[in-house]
Motif scaffolding. Structure first.
Motif, short mmCIF file in Angstrom:
data_model
loop_
_atom_site.label_atom_id
_atom_site.label_comp_id
_atom_site.label_asym_id
_atom_site.label_seq_id
_atom_site.Cartn_x
_atom_site.Cartn_y
_atom_site.Cartn_z
N PRO A 52 0.84 -1.21 0.00
CA PRO A 52 0.00 0.00 0.00
C PRO A 52 0.87 1.25 0.00
O PRO A 52 1.93 1.28 0.64
CB PRO A 52 -0.79 -0.12 1.31
N LEU A 53 0.42 2.28 -0.70
CA LEU A 53 1.18 3.52 -0.75
C LEU A 53 1.33 4.12 0.65
O LEU A 53 2.32 4.80 0.94
CB LEU A 53 0.50 4.52 -1.68
N SER A 54 0.37 3.85 1.54
CA SER A 54 0.45 4.40 2.89
C SER A 54 1.66 3.85 3.63
O SER A 54 2.32 4.58 4.39
CB SER A 54 -0.83 4.07 3.67
N ILE A 55 1.99 2.58 3.42
CA ILE A 55 3.17 1.99 4.07
C ILE A 55 4.45 2.56 3.46
O ILE A 55 5.41 2.88 4.17
CB ILE A 55 3.14 0.46 3.95
N ILE A 56 4.48 2.70 2.14
CA ILE A 56 5.66 3.28 1.48
C ILE A 56 5.86 4.71 1.94
O ILE A 56 6.99 5.15 2.21
CB ILE A 56 5.52 3.20 -0.04
N ASP A 57 4.76 5.46 2.07
CA ASP A 57 4.87 6.86 2.53
C ASP A 57 5.46 6.94 3.93
O ASP A 57 6.21 7.86 4.24
CB ASP A 57 3.50 7.53 2.50
N SER A 113 -11.24 -0.63 -3.90
CA SER A 113 -10.85 0.19 -5.05
C SER A 113 -10.31 1.54 -4.64
O SER A 113 -9.74 2.27 -5.44
CB SER A 113 -12.05 0.38 -5.99
N ASN A 114 -10.50 1.91 -3.35
CA ASN A 114 -10.00 3.21 -2.88
C ASN A 114 -8.63 3.10 -2.23
O ASN A 114 -8.07 4.11 -1.82
CB ASN A 114 -10.99 3.79 -1.86
N ILE A 171 1.25 1.69 -10.41
CA ILE A 171 0.27 1.91 -9.36
C ILE A 171 -0.84 0.87 -9.54
O ILE A 171 -1.25 0.56 -10.66
CB ILE A 171 -0.32 3.33 -9.44
N CYS A 172 -1.32 0.32 -8.42
CA CYS A 172 -2.32 -0.74 -8.50
C CYS A 172 -3.35 -0.57 -7.39
O CYS A 172 -3.16 0.20 -6.46
CB CYS A 172 -1.67 -2.11 -8.39
N ASN A 173 -4.45 -1.29 -7.52
CA ASN A 173 -5.43 -1.38 -6.43
C ASN A 173 -5.03 -2.52 -5.51
O ASN A 173 -4.50 -3.53 -5.94
CB ASN A 173 -6.83 -1.65 -6.98
N MET A 174 -5.29 -2.34 -4.23
CA MET A 174 -4.95 -3.36 -3.26
C MET A 174 -6.19 -4.19 -2.91
O MET A 174 -7.10 -3.71 -2.24
CB MET A 174 -4.38 -2.72 -1.99
N GLY A 175 -6.28 -5.39 -3.44
CA GLY A 175 -7.38 -6.28 -3.11
C GLY A 175 -8.69 -5.79 -3.66
O GLY A 175 -8.78 -5.23 -4.75
N ASP A 176 -9.74 -5.94 -2.86
CA ASP A 176 -11.09 -5.58 -3.29
C ASP A 176 -11.43 -4.12 -3.03
O ASP A 176 -12.48 -3.65 -3.45
CB ASP A 176 -12.13 -6.47 -2.58
#
Length: 388
Positions: free
Chosen positions: A153-158, A191-192, A184-189
């Motif tokens: 997730p981008l939140s972890i990378i941030d 979409s946000n 960039i991708c969606n994480m699982g189900d």
């Protein structure tokens, strides 16, 4: 969440060899925490550095290269400041300058001092150099390769952006340069929830720092070799005899690369713990300062599927990792990367960060106190107010 297995480098014979390892666990003995004054100082001297650079990046990103002081109250929460933004700016007069904007709307603003702007411009040259961008892209790719899904997730990378040395706007400025690495991708189900995914496995990067150093010393290594971690305990630190015996036997277990999938191992076995330490050790080597907040590691460990094993490894192996309680948090430091309080091998970006530290530590000169109206109330600012 769908999981995609990393390329399995282990062959069947090798897997069987590991399954045959004794499933004994860490001995029932308390490993006490002993303060390391040098590593505590290495952490403490960078107090507020992350906040300084975050605010600096905010200021230079504005068209005017300034920010109004009237909006400063929001920065305390955004950047986790230890004081109000106004007091924070005043604390570092060699970095920030409070000045009066020109008419017709003369309001106090903040800009960088000429010295800070000089360091920023030199930092930009490094961040924009092709060598640096390739280096940081490869370290980011290696981080994704440590995950079984090859995505995070981008939140972890941030949360790790500062430690990785990523540009503050890396999504817009760095990722497009390496379409063969990232998407960039969606994480699982959900979409946000967006993440970053490795496009293809990079076999050229799938060698840990510990493996590289072992190959340099031994002219190559065989799979299953008992590569040992460097152990550096502070003066006065003593392990119980049974812990020393366990540690010696543990070090002699085969080393499994963190870029291999070893989740087939019993999670409570010594071999699984050596694999956990290998992953943690490689993670710490990806960071430019070879340290990070403990909470960052634990959140990442949960996501990677290690659960409490990261926390247990940090407690069991004080000769590999040091946990400092300085600067309002717990910080994990990779011991082997430091000689006393200094990095043994200084990353290019750390050289620039030490220049910011130099500015932060410069003593403030006596300045006249002005009363200014900020957000409708009169506040005294202990800083010279100059015309913009």
């Amino acid at each position: 969440m769908a999981m995609f297995t990393r390329p399995v480098i282990l062959n069947n014979h090798f897997c069987h060899h590991f399954y045959m390892q004794p499933s004994r666990t860490f001995v029932d003995a308390r490993v006490k925490w002993v303060r390391d004054a040098y590593l505590d100082f290495a952490v403490e001297k960078e107090k507020n550095l992350k906040q300084i650079i975050s605010l600096k990046n905010l200021i230079v990103s504005q068209p005017s290269k300034t920010i109004p002081l009237s909006t400063a109250s929001v920065y305390k929460t955004i950047f986790n400041l230890p004081a109000t933004a106004i007091n924070f700016f005043q604390k570092y007069p060699s970095v920030f300058e409070i000045f009066q904007s020109p008419k017709p709307f003369p309001l106090p603003h903040v800009k960088l001092t000429p010295q800070a702007l000089t360091v920023h411009n030199e930092e930009c040259k490094i961040l924009n150099s092709s060598n640096y961008r390739k280096d940081v892209a490869e370290r980011l790719a290696k981080l994704l390769m440590l995950t079984r899904a090859r995505k995070l997730p981008l939140s972890i990378i941030d949360s790790l952006r500062f430690d990785l040395g990523l540009p503050h706007d890396y999504i817009l400025t760095l990722l497009p340069e390496f379409p063969e690495y990232f998407q960039i991708c969606n994480m699982g189900d959900d979409s946000n929830l967006f993440g970053l995914e490795l496009v293809t496995w990079r076999y050229d990067l799938a060698t840990s720092d510990l493996q590289k150093r072992s190959m340099e010393r031994n002219s190559g290594i065989k799979r299953g070799t008992a590569i040992k971690f460097a152990i550096d305990l502070p003066k006065g630190f003593e392990l119980e005899k049974k812990v020393r015996i366990w540690m010696r036997e543990w070090q002699n277990l085969p080393y499994i690369s963190p870029y291999e999938d070893a989740f087939f191992l019993s999670p409570n076995s010594d071999q699984a713990e050596k694999y956990t330490v290998a992953v943690l050790h490689e993670l710490m080597h990806l960071f430019v300062s070879k340290k990070t907040e403990k909470e960052n590691l634990l959140i990442l460990g949960d996501y990677l599927g290690f659960g409490a094993r990261f926390k247990k490894a940090l407690v069991h192996h004080p000769g590999v990792f040091y946990v400092s309680n300085k600067i309002r948090t717990q910080t994990v430091v990779l011991r082997e990367a430091y000689k006393k309080d200094l990095l043994a091998e200084r990353h290019l970006l750390m050289g620039m960060r030490y220049r910011y530290l130099h500015l932060m530590n410069q003593k403030a000169k006596a300045k006249r106190v002005y009363g200014l109206r900020v957000n409708g109330s009169s506040k005294h600012l202990g800083s010279s107010i100059k015309g913009g």
